[in-house]
Design a protein around this motif. Structure first.
Motif: not given
Length: 159
Positions: A49-60, A111-119
């Protein structure tokens, strides 16, 4: 909270597994020391379920970036430090441990938006000399580091 109240908050589900997978599950339960199959399945589901959050770019979310690199690579440590500084709002803390054969393990608390952390992770792991790296998110947040409404400390001029 009483045991009865705790049990009322848990839903029971049933799954069917082929014998081979059930044997592997039981072996994993014993090997890792889970109290039960249910605890093991909960842990596995939580990770997925945590891994699925990688798709939610705006989630903190909070997490860690794990890096394994060759510290003899020319300019790598400076580039890593610069990238962390450029992302000061997301990179909360870092720890690096020197290993044998000029290798380093570095852990960044982020810590931050998932999209930014992945970037940020993508920039770090693609640097020449980085052997491997990954982002691991957790479903929680770190309390604010700075007090709301309080100005940041004065900048200090460096020579």
């Amino acid at each position: 909270m009483s045991d009865k109240e705790t049990k009322e908050q848990v839903s029971r589900v049933s799954i069917s597994l082929p014998p081979a997978i059930l044997r592997e599950l039981d072996a994993m339960v014993a090997e890792k020391g889970y109290a039960s199959r249910s605890q093991a399945v909960q842990s596995i589901l939580h990770q997925e379920l945590l891994a699925s959050h990688h798709d939610h770019e705006d989630e903190l979310m909070a997490g860690v970036i794990l890096l394994f690199y060759n510290n003899a690579a020319t300019g790598l440590q400076q580039k890593l430090a610069e990238l962390q500084y450029q992302n000061l709002a997301e990179v909360i803390s870092s720890l690096h441990v020197n290993l044998i054969r000029r290798q380093t393990l570095e852990v960044l608390l982020v810590q931050g938006k998932v999209g930014k952390l992945q970037e940020i992770t993508n920039h770090l792991v693609t640097l020449s000399g980085v052997i491997s790296g990954r982002l691991h998110l957790i479903a929680s947040l770190i309390p604010p580091v700075h007090e709301k409404g309080r100005p940041p400390p004065l900048e200090i001029d460096t020579p």
